[in-house]
Design a protein around this motif. Structure first.
Motif, PDB file in Angstrom:
ATOM      1  N   SER A 466      26.153 -26.939  33.656  1.00 26.75           N
ATOM      2  CA  SER A 466      26.250 -27.737  32.438  1.00 26.75           C
ATOM      3  C   SER A 466      26.567 -29.200  32.708  1.00 26.75           C
ATOM      4  N   VAL A 467      27.236 -29.487  33.822  1.00 26.43           N
ATOM      5  CA  VAL A 467      27.613 -30.862  34.136  1.00 26.43           C
ATOM      6  C   VAL A 467      27.331 -31.134  35.607  1.00 26.43           C
ATOM      7  N   ILE A 468      26.804 -32.297  35.894  1.00 26.72           N
ATOM      8  CA  ILE A 468      26.653 -32.758  37.269  1.00 26.72           C
ATOM      9  C   ILE A 468      27.733 -33.805  37.502  1.00 26.72           C
ATOM     10  N   PHE A 469      28.666 -33.436  38.388  1.00 30.14           N
ATOM     11  CA  PHE A 469      29.828 -34.305  38.594  1.00 30.14           C
ATOM     12  C   PHE A 469      29.517 -35.439  39.557  1.00 30.14           C
ATOM     13  N   ASN A 470      30.387 -36.395  39.516  1.00 36.71           N
ATOM     14  CA  ASN A 470      30.267 -37.564  40.383  1.00 36.71           C
ATOM     15  C   ASN A 470      30.324 -37.149  41.854  1.00 36.71           C
ATOM     16  N   GLY A 471      29.333 -37.602  42.640  1.00 31.18           N
ATOM     17  CA  GLY A 471      29.328 -37.367  44.076  1.00 31.18           C
ATOM     18  C   GLY A 471      28.864 -36.000  44.502  1.00 31.18           C
ATOM     19  N   THR A 472      28.300 -35.208  43.574  1.00 33.57           N
ATOM     20  CA  THR A 472      27.868 -33.850  43.920  1.00 33.57           C
ATOM     21  C   THR A 472      26.859 -33.857  45.069  1.00 33.57           C
ATOM     22  N   PHE A 473      25.964 -34.828  45.068  1.00 33.73           N
ATOM     23  CA  PHE A 473      24.900 -34.854  46.075  1.00 33.73           C
ATOM     24  C   PHE A 473      25.072 -36.036  47.046  1.00 33.73           C
ATOM     25  N   HIS A 474      26.285 -36.495  47.216  1.00 32.73           N
ATOM     26  CA  HIS A 474      26.500 -37.747  47.950  1.00 32.73           C
ATOM     27  C   HIS A 474      26.050 -37.668  49.401  1.00 32.73           C
ATOM     28  N   SER A 475      26.034 -36.471  49.997  1.00 32.19           N
ATOM     29  CA  SER A 475      25.673 -36.346  51.417  1.00 32.19           C
ATOM     30  C   SER A 475      24.187 -36.079  51.628  1.00 32.19           C
ATOM     31  N   LEU A 476      23.433 -35.930  50.556  1.00 35.12           N
ATOM     32  CA  LEU A 476      22.019 -35.544  50.673  1.00 35.12           C
ATOM     33  C   LEU A 476      21.126 -36.788  50.692  1.00 35.12           C
ATOM     34  N   SER A 477      21.301 -37.602  51.664  1.00 34.70           N
ATOM     35  CA  SER A 477      20.572 -38.872  51.728  1.00 34.70           C
ATOM     36  C   SER A 477      19.089 -38.692  52.024  1.00 34.70           C
ATOM     37  N   LEU A 478      18.705 -37.536  52.574  1.00 35.50           N
ATOM     38  CA  LEU A 478      17.295 -37.283  52.890  1.00 35.50           C
ATOM     39  C   LEU A 478      16.613 -36.381  51.859  1.00 35.50           C
ATOM     40  N   LEU A 479      17.344 -36.021  50.826  1.00 35.90           N
ATOM     41  CA  LEU A 479      16.773 -35.110  49.835  1.00 35.90           C
ATOM     42  C   LEU A 479      15.559 -35.737  49.155  1.00 35.90           C
ATOM     43  N   HIS A 480      14.469 -34.999  49.143  1.00 27.72           N
ATOM     44  CA  HIS A 480      13.215 -35.487  48.571  1.00 27.72           C
ATOM     45  C   HIS A 480      12.939 -34.846  47.206  1.00 27.72           C
ATOM     46  N   ILE A 481      13.290 -33.566  47.050  1.00 26.14           N
ATOM     47  CA  ILE A 481      13.026 -32.837  45.804  1.00 26.14           C
ATOM     48  C   ILE A 481      14.320 -32.199  45.322  1.00 26.14           C
ATOM     49  N   LEU A 482      14.696 -32.484  44.074  1.00 31.84           N
ATOM     50  CA  LEU A 482      15.860 -31.875  43.441  1.00 31.84           C
ATOM     51  C   LEU A 482      15.419 -31.260  42.126  1.00 31.84           C
ATOM     52  N   ASP A 483      15.550 -29.930  42.042  1.00 32.30           N
ATOM     53  CA  ASP A 483      15.114 -29.203  40.853  1.00 32.30           C
ATOM     54  C   ASP A 483      16.332 -28.644  40.128  1.00 32.30           C
ATOM     55  N   LEU A 484      16.631 -29.242  38.970  1.00 32.48           N
ATOM     56  CA  LEU A 484      17.745 -28.800  38.129  1.00 32.48           C
ATOM     57  C   LEU A 484      17.246 -28.282  36.786  1.00 32.48           C
ATOM     58  N   GLY A 485      15.979 -27.945  36.713  1.00 32.51           N
ATOM     59  CA  GLY A 485      15.402 -27.492  35.457  1.00 32.51           C
ATOM     60  C   GLY A 485      15.926 -26.146  35.020  1.00 32.51           C
ATOM     61  N   GLY A 486      15.899 -25.919  33.697  1.00 35.10           N
ATOM     62  CA  GLY A 486      16.276 -24.613  33.165  1.00 35.10           C
ATOM     63  C   GLY A 486      17.756 -24.327  33.200  1.00 35.10           C
ATOM     64  N   ASN A 487      18.585 -25.351  33.239  1.00 36.17           N
ATOM     65  CA  ASN A 487      20.028 -25.157  33.200  1.00 36.17           C
ATOM     66  C   ASN A 487      20.560 -25.505  31.811  1.00 36.17           C
ATOM     67  N   LYS A 488      21.864 -25.804  31.752  1.00 40.29           N
ATOM     68  CA  LYS A 488      22.484 -26.162  30.470  1.00 40.29           C
ATOM     69  C   LYS A 488      23.153 -27.527  30.566  1.00 40.29           C
TER      70      LYS A 488
END
Length: 978
Positions: A466-488
């Motif tokens: 339901s919430v994406i907090f501050n810094g959740t993905f801070h270490s994923l500097s090479l991330l190319h695709i992020l799929d958060l679909g179908g959540n709340k």
């Protein structure tokens, strides 16, 4: 003879096409693929006649799909005009048989799909002419037998599929394919075969043979029958025994599948020469560690290395420590899917297999993944892929993957994971793909992904976040695709996307976002290319707001379609500011009430725009809404309530290739629009109430002659104002009514002119000619001089006569009128008094206006003279137009009235005035009559030129006035005529 008949038929079909469909770039039951003009789809047309489906297709077609129709029969030569066809699908129809010559002339065909029909028989010559066919699919039919020569012409056939039929005679099948020297794959799964008894050998090229799900209990084939087969599938033959393989040469097999048979794996390895490394050990009741260990021991005696060990569907419940330690070294994959495993015990069952690269544990009963940190310091340094899909995992504990530090792909999707410990993924520093989709995750923490510095794909779709907090993905500097679909997800904290310096694709569809702003995405502006916001609750109530995309300058694909519960309805001004590189925009299913004329102004690079299903009542797009769009190639505006297709709205889309407009309220199409859209190839107007009236006459004509734009299902387009009528054949004759009126008016005028001009020529020729000369005289001021001299006339009379009557004039007229005495007159005669060197017309005009009177001596010769006619015309003009009584007619001889009918002016003078007739010898007293004639003529010459005065005097003087109405006096009848 057969070939010549075929050619004649092809020529006939081509002729029919040229006559009926030569120019119309539209097809009755097919749609041409806009990306490939040689590919056609004719699916779901409910047609029973295959000719109705293909008759109007062009010969250039290479791919044709006519599946999902009601075709029950393929007549001979019905597709002969499609000689370039390479792929043909006639699956999912109602075919019962394949007739002789059904595919005649399809010499280029490579793939033919006849699956999912009711075919019971195939006639011997059904596939004639298909010498280039490489794949034939006959699955899901009702075939019970195959005739030996049915595939005789299929010299290049490589794949033959008989799956799901009722074939029972294997020898008959072998006989039908034995001659196919190029056959590589034969699929006979799900038939009624009970043995492999045969009379002939299989083609030496055959390498793949599927005979799964039959009734085999024995193979009953000679020892070399399968010596060239590399892939043999005998699965789901429940009664097949191990001893069926005794004596068979199976050395060439590289994959043998025996799932759900009565074959014993251990016995098979002892009784046959099959290579144990190429056997699929799935479904062979190897359901305990003891059986697996015995299998491993047997394998180790014959192999040192094993690339893949597949043990699916063996009902394995548990695996003890070191179960596979006695197996040959497994280098690639161990597949334990579809068993009943409840615990992996940190993969201790794999002790000793340190070279393994992939473990598949899908479709088991795993409930959790336990902590494996520092447990006996076991490690699999070469393991790169681990899959736990389709289990029942609820919890993933800390350090669950410590024994697999070099994993690059981890699949935990389609489970029930509700708790993912913050340290569950610790140590996976090489992980590049993580699948956590379709679980029950509610929270993501800053430390959850802290070690995943190499991660490039993270899939968290369909959880309960339901919430994406501050810094959740801070270490994923090479991330190319992020799929958060179908959540709340309802919102993001300020730094939620911090650290995503390489993110290109972000999927947020199907969440609960109610608003977005530029602050949320500002960190992604340099890299983000795809943003999916479909199916959220985004809505704007104010027309003025800051663009949420102002920082996403590299974005290429944006999806905003289907906002809940009622759509976006309103798009604020400058909503897309900053998206100068956007190429695809999806706004469908939003019930947008109106589109401002500048809403797309910033989208200078847009190539695809979807506005479908925005119906909110009948509307008209504003002119200029696409004014800055020069690059769009596809526009989908289905079900928007658009009333008209005008150049003011769509005219700037000059690069448009596809325009999709079904289910609108279109009644007319602007002719100028299609001229502007010069690159358009695809136009879909289905389910529009197109008006069958004169404003659309041009559209009907255009559809029958254009060669560039495909009008989808043109022949299904119905008239919106005439129930049951089709647009392509509505009657346009009434539309030519105005043109008919113009033609009628012009032709009638022309006919009248052609009829009256000769008449006018006869009646008015001299008047016109006279008017011309009068005008010329007036122009040169000669007219003025003549009028000034009228009162001072040079002559008493101008004598107009023909030269043939000159004797009478010289012997009779001159002596009586110019003789000496008080009664003499000054006369003008052309041979005597015309000025030499002067134009004859000028002389005539001067003589007529230079004399007080004009005496016309009329005879047969006079009537035939053009110059005499001009003289009387000039004199009569003065008589009728100037009201001057200057004309005297003297007839030298009787002239019938029928001869005078052509001389309108003379007839008019005779009816209005009295004329003189020269007395002939038939009078009682010629001398007295001639004396009276000269007296009357002299008296007329002395009378004044004022016509009213003459009439008054005539009334007073009675019978003596030659211009008065004649009286019935016997003596005067010889010379005075009314």
């Amino acid at each position: 003879m057969e070939r010549s008949t075929s050619i004649a038929l092809v020529i006939a079909i081509i002729f029919i096409q040229l006559v009926l469909f030569a120019a119309a770039y539209s097809f009755q039951n097919c749609i041409e693929n806009p990306a490939n003009r040689s590919s056609f789809n004719c699916i779901n047309r409910r047609q029973t006649n295959i000719s109705a489906l293909v008759q109007d297709l062009p010969g250039r077609a290479t791919s044709l799909n006519i599946s999902h129709n009601y075709v029950s029969h393929i007549p001979p030569r019905s597709m002969s005009h499609l000689w370039h066809l390479k792929n043909l699908r006639i699956d999912c129809n109602r075919l019962k048989k394949v007739s002789t010559h059904a595919f005649l002339n399809l010499t280029q065909l490579k793939m033919l799909n006849l699956s999912s029909n009711n075919i019971e028989t195939i006639e011997p010559l059904a596939f004639i002419d298909l010498q280039n066919l490489t794949e034939l699919v006959l699955s899901k039919n009702s075939l019970q037998n195959v005739q030996p020569q049915v595939f005789w012409d299929l010299e290049k056939l490589q794949i033959l599929n008989f799956r799901i039929n009722s074939l029972s005679n294997f020898s008959e099948i072998v006989e039908s394919v034995a001659h196919l020297q190029g056959l590589k794959e034969l699929d006979l799964c799900d038939n009624h075969l009970d043995s492999l008894h045969h009379s002939l050998s299989l083609p030496p090229s055959l390498s793949t043979l599927h005979i799964c799900k039959n009734h085999l209990y024995t193979l009953e084939c000679n020892s070399t029958f399968l010596n060239r087969i590399r892939l043999l599938d005998l699965s789901n033959n429940l009664k097949l025994q191990t001893d069926s393989f005794i004596g068979l040469d199976l050395r060439a097999i590289s994959y043998l599948r025996l799932r759900s048979t009565s074959v014993s794996a251990l016995a098979l390895l002892k009784l046959s020469n099959v290579k144990p490394g190429y056997v699929d050990y799935s479904g062979l009741t190897l359901n305990s560690s003891a059986k697996l260990m015995r299998l491993c021991s047997l394998l180790r005696k014959r192999l040192k290395k094993l690339h893949k060990l597949t043990l699916q569907g063996n009902n394995i419940l548990t695996l003890s420590d070191g179960t596979f330690k006695d197996c040959p070294v497994v280098t690639l994959t161990l597949d334990l899917s579809r068993n009943h495993l409840k615990n992996t015990t940190c993969l201790r069952f794999m002790r000793g297999q340190n070279h393994l690269e992939s473990i598949i544990l899908e479709h088991n009963l795993l409930c959790h993944i336990e902590t494996c940190h520092d447990k006996q310091k076991m490690s699999f340094p070469n393991l790169t892929s681990l899959s736990f899909r389709y289990n029942r995992i609820r919890d993933v504990y800390p350090f669950a993957f410590s024994q697999t530090p070099r994993l690059t792909t981890l699949k935990l999707n389609i489970n029930n994971i509700a708790y993912l410990d913050r340290k569950a993924l610790k140590g996976l520093t090489h992980l590049t793909t993580l699948r956590l989709d379709n679980n029950l995750l509610t929270d993501l923490f800053e430390s959850t992904f802290s070690d995943l510095s190499q991660l490039k794909t993270l899939n968290l779709r369909n959880n309960r976040i339901s919430v994406i907090f501050n810094g959740t993905f801070h270490s994923l500097s090479l991330l190319h695709i992020l799929d958060l679909g179908g959540n709340k997800i309802t919102h993001f904290e300020h730094g939620a996307f911090g650290g995503l310096y390489s993110l290109a694709n972000l999927y947020l569809d199907g969440n609960y976002l109610r608003q977005i702003d530029s602050c949320q995405f500002w960190r992604l502006g340099a890299t983000l290319q795809v943003l999916d916001l479909k199916g959220n609750f985004i809505r704007y109530l104010k027309r003025y707001t800051q663009s949420p995309f102002v920082n996403l300058t590299q974005l290429k694909d944006l999806k905003l379609n289907g906002q809940l519960p009622h759509g976006m309805i309103l798009l604020p001004n400058a909503f897309f500011r900053g998206l100068q590189n956007l190429t695809s925009l999806y706004l469908g299913n939003n019930k947008i009430s109106s589109l401002q004329s500048d809403i797309f102004e910033d989208l200078a690079s847009l190539e695809f725009l979807s506005l479908d299903d925005n119906y909110d009542g009948v509307k008209q797009l504003q002119a200029g809404v696409f004014k800055n769009q020069r690059k769009p190639k596809r526009l989908n505006a289905e079900n928007m309530g658009i009333r008209s297709l005008s150049a003011e709205v769509f005219g700037n889309l000059t690069e448009l290739r596809m325009l999709t407009l079904p289910k609108n309220a279109l009644q007319t199409v602007d002719e100028a629009l299609l001229k502007n859209l010069s690159k358009l190839h695809y136009l879909d107007l289905r389910l529009n109430p197109i008006s069958c009236t004169c404003p659309n006459r041009w559209l009907k004509n255009w559809t029958s002659r254009n060669h560039q734009v495909q009008l989808v299902y043109h022949y299904d387009l119905m008239c919106g104002d005439v129930h049951g009528a089709h647009f392509y054949n509505f009657d346009t004759k009434v539309c030519y009514l105005d043109l008919g009126i113009y033609l009628f008016a012009s032709t009638s005028t022309l006919i009248i002119l052609l009829s009256t001009i000769p008449l006018l020529y006869v009646k008015l020729y001299w008047k016109l000619k006279y008017s011309y000369y009068v005008f010329r005289s007036w122009f040169s001021e000669h007219w003025r001089r003549l009028r000034e001299k009228e009162e001072e006339c040079q002559y008493d009379a101008f004598i107009s006569y023909n030269s043939a009557d000159e004797k009478w004039v010289l012997e009779q007229l001159l002596p009586n009128l110019e003789g000496g005495g008080s009664s003499s007159f000054r006369l003008c005669l052309h041979h005597r008094d015309f000025v030499p060197g002067r134009g004859i017309v000028d002389n005539i005009v001067a003589a007529v206006y230079g004399g007080r009177k004009t005496v016309c001596v009329v005879s047969q010769h006079y009537l035939n003279s053009e110059w005499c006619s001009l003289e009387i015309q000039l004199a009569s003009y003065r008589l009728f137009q100037e009201f001057r009584d200057v004309l005297l007619l003297v007839f030298l001889e009787p002239i019938p009235e029928r001869q005078l009918s052509a001389y309108h002016r003379m007839r008019k003078v005779m009816l209005k005035k009295t004329y003189l007739q020269w007395p002939g010898n038939d009078c009682t007293d010629p001398e007295k009559a001639q004396e009276l004639f000269w007296n009357q003529l002299r008296r007329a010459l002395r009378s004044a030129n004022d016509s009213h005065q003459v009439e008054d005097e005539g009334e007073k003087e009675g019978e003596g006035e030659c211009f008065s109405n004649p009286r019935p006096v016997d003596d005067e009848t010889c010379y005075l005529k009314p």
